[in-house]
Design a protein around this motif. Structure first.
Motif, mmCIF file in Angstrom:
data_model
loop_
_atom_site.group_PDB
_atom_site.id
_atom_site.type_symbol
_atom_site.label_atom_id
_atom_site.label_comp_id
_atom_site.label_asym_id
_atom_site.label_seq_id
_atom_site.Cartn_x
_atom_site.Cartn_y
_atom_site.Cartn_z
ATOM 1 N N ILE A 47 0.799 -1.361 -0.017
ATOM 2 C CA ILE A 47 -0.080 -0.012 -0.100
ATOM 3 C C ILE A 47 0.945 1.129 0.144
ATOM 4 C CG2 ILE A 47 -1.761 1.377 1.231
ATOM 5 C CD1 ILE A 47 -2.833 -1.268 2.440
ATOM 6 N N LYS A 48 2.036 1.274 0.784
ATOM 7 C CA LYS A 48 2.705 2.384 0.868
ATOM 8 C C LYS A 48 3.563 2.758 -0.718
ATOM 9 C CE LYS A 48 5.278 5.521 3.236
ATOM 10 N NZ LYS A 48 4.682 6.685 3.887
ATOM 11 N N PHE A 49 4.025 1.701 -1.334
ATOM 12 C CA PHE A 49 4.740 1.937 -2.295
ATOM 13 C C PHE A 49 3.839 1.908 -4.004
ATOM 14 C CE2 PHE A 49 7.998 1.074 0.641
ATOM 15 C CZ PHE A 49 8.642 2.150 0.454
ATOM 16 N N SER A 50 2.530 1.309 -3.899
ATOM 17 C CA SER A 50 1.794 0.907 -4.884
ATOM 18 C C SER A 50 0.982 2.298 -5.237
ATOM 19 C CB SER A 50 1.008 -0.188 -4.688
ATOM 20 O OG SER A 50 0.284 -0.375 -6.048
ATOM 21 N N ARG A 51 0.970 2.629 -6.553
ATOM 22 C CA ARG A 51 0.153 3.822 -7.190
ATOM 23 C C ARG A 51 -1.150 3.598 -7.295
ATOM 24 N NH1 ARG A 51 4.273 6.511 -11.642
ATOM 25 N NH2 ARG A 51 6.226 6.916 -10.339
ATOM 26 N N THR A 52 -1.611 2.256 -7.206
ATOM 27 C CA THR A 52 -3.141 2.040 -7.575
ATOM 28 C C THR A 52 -3.772 1.866 -6.438
ATOM 29 O OG1 THR A 52 -2.292 -0.579 -7.787
ATOM 30 C CG2 THR A 52 -2.293 0.707 -9.730
ATOM 31 N N LEU A 53 -3.028 1.896 -5.212
ATOM 32 C CA LEU A 53 -3.808 1.482 -3.748
ATOM 33 C C LEU A 53 -3.655 2.716 -2.972
ATOM 34 C CD1 LEU A 53 -2.668 -2.068 -3.024
ATOM 35 C CD2 LEU A 53 -4.594 -1.499 -4.331
ATOM 36 N N SER A 55 -6.501 4.893 -2.365
ATOM 37 C CA SER A 55 -7.809 5.249 -2.076
ATOM 38 C C SER A 55 -7.896 5.209 -0.679
ATOM 39 C CB SER A 55 -8.796 4.477 -2.591
ATOM 40 O OG SER A 55 -8.867 2.838 -2.386
ATOM 41 N N PRO A 56 -9.084 5.895 0.090
ATOM 42 C CA PRO A 56 -9.094 5.799 1.427
ATOM 43 C C PRO A 56 -9.324 4.241 1.914
ATOM 44 C CG PRO A 56 -10.573 7.533 0.477
ATOM 45 C CD PRO A 56 -9.863 6.594 -0.652
ATOM 46 N N MET A 57 -9.878 3.494 1.206
ATOM 47 C CA MET A 57 -10.002 2.089 1.753
ATOM 48 C C MET A 57 -8.841 1.471 2.062
ATOM 49 S SD MET A 57 -12.089 -1.276 0.073
ATOM 50 C CE MET A 57 -10.759 -1.551 -1.086
ATOM 51 N N TYR A 58 -7.698 1.664 1.164
ATOM 52 C CA TYR A 58 -6.468 0.813 1.345
ATOM 53 C C TYR A 58 -5.775 1.775 2.562
ATOM 54 C CZ TYR A 58 -7.826 -1.792 -2.332
ATOM 55 O OH TYR A 58 -8.441 -2.607 -3.180
ATOM 56 N N TYR A 59 -5.998 3.090 2.748
ATOM 57 C CA TYR A 59 -5.302 3.862 3.567
ATOM 58 C C TYR A 59 -5.613 3.593 4.812
ATOM 59 C CZ TYR A 59 -4.283 8.103 6.295
ATOM 60 O OH TYR A 59 -3.734 9.161 7.110
ATOM 61 N N PHE A 60 -6.971 3.150 4.982
ATOM 62 C CA PHE A 60 -7.485 2.671 6.244
ATOM 63 C C PHE A 60 -6.917 0.992 6.636
ATOM 64 C CE2 PHE A 60 -11.323 5.499 5.930
ATOM 65 C CZ PHE A 60 -10.580 6.388 6.606
ATOM 66 N N LEU A 61 -6.939 0.527 5.596
ATOM 67 C CA LEU A 61 -6.159 -1.066 5.484
ATOM 68 C C LEU A 61 -4.579 -1.166 5.959
ATOM 69 C CD1 LEU A 61 -6.389 -4.079 5.081
ATOM 70 C CD2 LEU A 61 -6.241 -3.600 2.548
ATOM 71 N N PHE A 62 -4.082 0.149 5.472
ATOM 72 C CA PHE A 62 -2.509 0.231 5.999
ATOM 73 C C PHE A 62 -2.694 0.204 7.599
ATOM 74 C CE2 PHE A 62 0.905 2.818 7.341
ATOM 75 C CZ PHE A 62 1.819 2.693 6.536
ATOM 76 N N ASN A 289 -9.244 -9.954 -2.405
ATOM 77 C CA ASN A 289 -9.024 -8.562 -3.197
ATOM 78 C C ASN A 289 -7.967 -8.494 -4.295
ATOM 79 O OD1 ASN A 289 -8.350 -5.735 -3.562
ATOM 80 N ND2 ASN A 289 -9.380 -5.341 -1.740
ATOM 81 N N ALA A 290 -8.599 -8.530 -5.431
ATOM 82 C CA ALA A 290 -7.740 -8.798 -6.767
ATOM 83 C C ALA A 290 -6.843 -7.467 -6.930
ATOM 84 C CB ALA A 290 -8.863 -8.763 -7.960
ATOM 85 N N GLU A 291 -7.529 -6.465 -6.425
ATOM 86 C CA GLU A 291 -6.375 -5.140 -6.532
ATOM 87 C C GLU A 291 -5.151 -5.234 -5.584
ATOM 88 O OE1 GLU A 291 -8.847 -1.963 -5.583
ATOM 89 O OE2 GLU A 291 -9.675 -1.578 -7.561
ATOM 90 N N VAL A 292 -5.483 -6.050 -4.613
ATOM 91 C CA VAL A 292 -4.142 -5.863 -3.696
ATOM 92 C C VAL A 292 -3.345 -7.178 -4.125
ATOM 93 C CG1 VAL A 292 -3.311 -6.394 -1.418
ATOM 94 C CG2 VAL A 292 -5.414 -5.389 -1.425
ATOM 95 N N LEU A 299 4.456 -4.946 -7.776
ATOM 96 C CA LEU A 299 5.432 -4.512 -6.926
ATOM 97 C C LEU A 299 6.803 -5.023 -6.983
ATOM 98 C CD1 LEU A 299 6.116 -1.896 -5.214
ATOM 99 C CD2 LEU A 299 4.968 -3.109 -3.274
ATOM 100 N N TRP A 300 6.359 -6.456 -6.686
ATOM 101 C CA TRP A 300 7.440 -7.323 -6.521
ATOM 102 C C TRP A 300 8.055 -7.632 -7.773
ATOM 103 C CZ3 TRP A 300 9.556 -7.361 -1.870
ATOM 104 C CH2 TRP A 300 8.703 -6.943 -0.968
ATOM 105 N N TYR A 301 7.502 -7.546 -8.922
ATOM 106 C CA TYR A 301 8.011 -8.041 -10.371
ATOM 107 C C TYR A 301 8.942 -6.810 -10.645
ATOM 108 C CZ TYR A 301 8.284 -8.115 -15.196
ATOM 109 O OH TYR A 301 8.795 -8.290 -16.722
#
Length: 310
Positions: A47-53, A55-62, A289-292, A299-301
């Motif tokens: 979540i910290k380094f991905s540009r696609t995550l 949104s607020p949902m992933y901010y809270f998931l962090f 969660n397909a997005e994650v 990110l790992w690729y």
């Protein structure tokens, strides 16, 4: 007759007494703890380094993953070390620190789960106003308030713990320090302390669970007006959240909303929400969660590709 002395340390009985069972505890919970830390740290880094995550949902998931990592760390390492130790003592100050940390990160997890429910409610029920309501500044303010609320709750809990006089014995039939097992050893009338504990921790757990369930019922009811694809995506996200809520709040309500009595299953119930739930949360949120999952792969690729070119 107990001697009227001040207790300076406690002895934790842990989960097992037999040597073979203690080794099993060491192996099982070492796997659980390592899995918890790897899973939650993967989510945090992704979540910290991905540009696609972003949104607020992933901010809270962090912050949920951060709270999970800290919450598990308050109990799991000591349980693992104590399972191989002959002398499982914990000093009075360490015990009080564990009570404070346990409630700080546990309460933070509750508040973050509520914020995630709020985010899903706004996204599904008020989609046109979502970007206006759930701005980054608003989300940051909500997280700060969650930390403040958790700190206030923990201060209230530690005040209750510090007010308990201990004159012996000092044997805690548990694997960690918390108000319920400590209350069993207190040389005082337990009714008022238990009442305060139920009105604090018990009320937070019960009211938060009711609020979350009502919010998700409203969300699921509103999905009837969405398209089939939108319904499917929203259902997948909300189902993950509901599973996490039930797994976390069920044991919490059992522990913190009852008279000052202990049951044989208390330790295993506590294990479930302090160690089991933080371990399961990354699995639930990544597998469903397909997005994650896609963000992790990308990110790992990129990381592997960059390293191979050096």
């Amino acid at each position: 007759m107990w001697q009227n002395i001040s207790v300076t340390e406690f002895i934790l009985l842990g989960l097992a007494q037999e040597p073979m069972k203690k080794k099993m505890v060491f192996v099982i919970f070492s796997i659980f703890y390592v899995g918890t830390m790897i899973g939650n740290l993967l989510i945090i880094v992704t979540i910290k380094f991905s540009r696609t995550l972003q949104s607020p949902m992933y901010y809270f998931l962090f912050y949920l993953s951060l709270a999970d990592s800290c919450f598990s760390t308050t109990t799991a390492p000591r349980l693992i070390v104590d399972s191989l130790s002959a002398q499982r003592t914990i000093s009075y100050n360490e015990c009080m620190t564990q009570v404070f940390a346990l409630h700080l990160f546990g309460c933070m997890e509750i508040f973050v789960l509520i914020l995630m429910a709020v985010d899903r409610y706004v996204a599904i029920c008020k989609p046109l106003h979502y970007s206006t309501i759930m701005r980054r500044q608003v989300c940051t303010t909500l997280i700060i308030l969650a930390w403040i609320g958790s700190f206030i709750h923990s201060i209230a809990q530690i005040i209750l713990a510090l007010r308990m006089p201990f004159c012996g014995p000092n044997l805690i039939d548990h694997y960690c320090c918390d108000l319920q097992p400590l209350l069993e050893l207190a040389c005082m009338d337990k009714y008022m302390i238990n009442l305060l504990m139920v009105s604090n921790s018990g009320a937070i757990c019960s009211s938060s669970f009711v609020i979350l369930m009502i919010s998700y019922i409203v969300i699921l009811h509103s999905l009837r007006n969405h398209s089939a694809e939108g319904r499917k995506k929203a259902l997948s996200t909300c189902t993950s959240h509901i599973i996490v809520v039930i797994l976390f709040f069920g044991p919490c309500i059992f522990i913190y909303t009852r008279p000052p009595t202990t049951f044989p299953m208390d330790k295993m119930v506590t294990v479930f929400y302090t160690i089991g739930t933080p371990f399961l949360n990354p699995i639930i949120y990544t597998l469903r969660n397909a997005e994650v999952k896609n963000a992790m792969r990308k990110l790992w690729y990129i990381k592997i590709t960059t390293e191979s070119k050096r």
